[in-house]
Write an enzyme that holds these catalytic residues in place. Structure first.
Site, PDB file in Angstrom:
ATOM      1  N   CYS A 190       5.796  -0.246   7.683  1.00  0.00           N
ATOM      2  CA  CYS A 190       5.478   0.957   6.910  1.00  0.00           C
ATOM      3  C   CYS A 190       6.715   1.374   6.119  1.00  0.00           C
ATOM      4  O   CYS A 190       7.815   1.416   6.667  1.00  0.00           O
ATOM      5  CB  CYS A 190       5.060   2.085   7.847  1.00  0.00           C
ATOM      6  SG  CYS A 190       4.605   3.610   6.993  1.00  0.00           S
ATOM      7  N   GLY A 196       0.838  -1.193   0.000  1.00  0.00           N
ATOM      8  CA  GLY A 196       0.000   0.000   0.000  1.00  0.00           C
ATOM      9  C   GLY A 196       0.873   1.242   0.000  1.00  0.00           C
ATOM     10  O   GLY A 196       2.065   1.169   0.336  1.00  0.00           O
ATOM     11  N   HIS A 219      -4.549   1.428   7.497  1.00  0.00           N
ATOM     12  CA  HIS A 219      -3.202   1.995   7.624  1.00  0.00           C
ATOM     13  C   HIS A 219      -3.027   3.150   6.623  1.00  0.00           C
ATOM     14  O   HIS A 219      -2.481   4.208   6.974  1.00  0.00           O
ATOM     15  CB  HIS A 219      -2.202   0.853   7.371  1.00  0.00           C
ATOM     16  CG  HIS A 219      -0.752   1.219   7.315  1.00  0.00           C
ATOM     17  ND1 HIS A 219       0.184   0.701   8.195  1.00  0.00           N
ATOM     18  CD2 HIS A 219      -0.050   2.008   6.455  1.00  0.00           C
ATOM     19  CE1 HIS A 219       1.378   1.182   7.887  1.00  0.00           C
ATOM     20  NE2 HIS A 219       1.271   1.971   6.833  1.00  0.00           N
ATOM     21  N   GLU A 220      -3.516   2.961   5.388  1.00  0.00           N
ATOM     22  CA  GLU A 220      -3.355   4.011   4.358  1.00  0.00           C
ATOM     23  C   GLU A 220      -4.239   5.226   4.666  1.00  0.00           C
ATOM     24  O   GLU A 220      -3.812   6.368   4.484  1.00  0.00           O
ATOM     25  CB  GLU A 220      -3.681   3.460   2.965  1.00  0.00           C
ATOM     26  CG  GLU A 220      -2.873   2.249   2.516  1.00  0.00           C
ATOM     27  CD  GLU A 220      -1.390   2.353   2.777  1.00  0.00           C
ATOM     28  OE1 GLU A 220      -0.854   3.476   2.848  1.00  0.00           O
ATOM     29  OE2 GLU A 220      -0.753   1.291   2.940  1.00  0.00           O
TER      30      GLU A 220
HETATM   31  O1  GNR Z   1       3.971  -2.740   2.760  1.00  0.00           O
HETATM   32  C1  GNR Z   1       3.245  -2.562   3.744  1.00  0.00           C
HETATM   33  N1  GNR Z   1       2.857  -3.638   4.480  1.00  0.00           N
HETATM   34  C2  GNR Z   1       1.846  -3.581   5.444  1.00  0.00           C
HETATM   35  C3  GNR Z   1       1.691  -4.676   6.286  1.00  0.00           C
HETATM   36  C4  GNR Z   1       0.700  -4.677   7.247  1.00  0.00           C
HETATM   37  C5  GNR Z   1      -0.156  -3.600   7.369  1.00  0.00           C
HETATM   38  C6  GNR Z   1       0.008  -2.491   6.546  1.00  0.00           C
HETATM   39  C7  GNR Z   1       0.992  -2.486   5.582  1.00  0.00           C
HETATM   40  S1  GNR Z   1       1.149  -1.113   4.530  1.00  0.00           S
HETATM   41  C8  GNR Z   1       2.846  -1.194   4.141  1.00  0.00           C
HETATM   42  C9  GNR Z   1       3.206  -0.150   3.077  1.00  0.00           C
HETATM   43  C10 GNR Z   1       2.989   1.226   3.660  1.00  0.00           C
HETATM   44  O2  GNR Z   1       3.748   1.786   4.401  1.00  0.00           O
HETATM   45  N2  GNR Z   1       1.849   1.827   3.362  1.00  0.00           N
HETATM   46  O3  GNR Z   1       1.570   3.035   3.867  1.00  0.00           O
HETATM   47 NI    NI Z   2       2.651   3.141   5.760  1.00  0.00          NI
END
Ligand code: GNR
Ligand code: NI
Length: 174
Positions: free
Chosen positions: A97, A47, A139-140
């Protein structure tokens, strides 16, 4: 070929900013979505939110599919996402992240959510997400609100992670 953006990392203040809604999904927003997907696949991550590439509009991209050779990508692009429903049930998952490189921690979130958004075509759409996709979309959306997964941790754990990222930067590992 889409351009690759640079992903910013903590403690960049842009990660704490609230991103602003887009008026509509036009060619400029679609070009941004394409470039964000390219950046996300290249990282690699599942993401990416606009704040992470220094853009402060409410745009995110995701793809949780395991892409083995020959597999088609299944990207999801969202503008102005809104959580319209969340389950009472809670899920705990280890999150990472791209803006907090190489650091992971367990985060509690609603196990499933429904999200309303504008899709790549600019049409209203809705997604029901569970499991990894649910954690990812929450999360996004947090990023678009200036919130990071470490904000859910104790200040002790959060500061430990922030210091570890600083150390990696000084070692020029990042
Ligand atoms: O790559 C990502 N893996 C992830 C794993 C568990 C929950 C959320 C994520 S998002 C992250 C990429 C990222 O930082 N997106 O903002
Ligand atoms: Ni992130």
């Amino acid at each position: 070929m889409s351009k690759n953006y640079t992903i910013i990392t903590v403690p960049d203040p842009l990660l704490k900013q609230v991103a602003q809604p887009v008026a509509r999904v036009d060619e400029a927003v679609r070009t941004q979505m394409d470039a964000m997907l390219a950046t996300m696949y290249n990282a690699p991550g599942i993401g990416l939110a606009a704040n992470q590439v220094s853009l402060l509009n409410r745009v995110l991209v995701m793809d949780i599919s395991r892409r083995e050779e020959g597999d088609e990508a299944t990207p999801i692009c969202m503008a102005n996402p809104e959580i319209v429903w969340e389950s009472e049930e809670i899920s705990v998952m280890e999150e990472g992240c791209l803006s907090i490189p190489r650091q992971y921690a367990e985060v509690e979130r609603p196990a499933s959510v429904r999200v309303k958004y504008l899709d790549y075509e600019g049409k209203e759409a809705e997604l029901k997400a569970e499991g990894l996709l649910s954690h990812c979309v929450q999360h996004e959306i947090d990023h678009l609100n200036g919130v990071l997964f470490i904000d859910y941790l104790s200040s002790l754990k959060r500061n430990m992670i922030l210091r570890r990222v600083e150390k990696l930067k000084k070692q020029a590992v990042l």
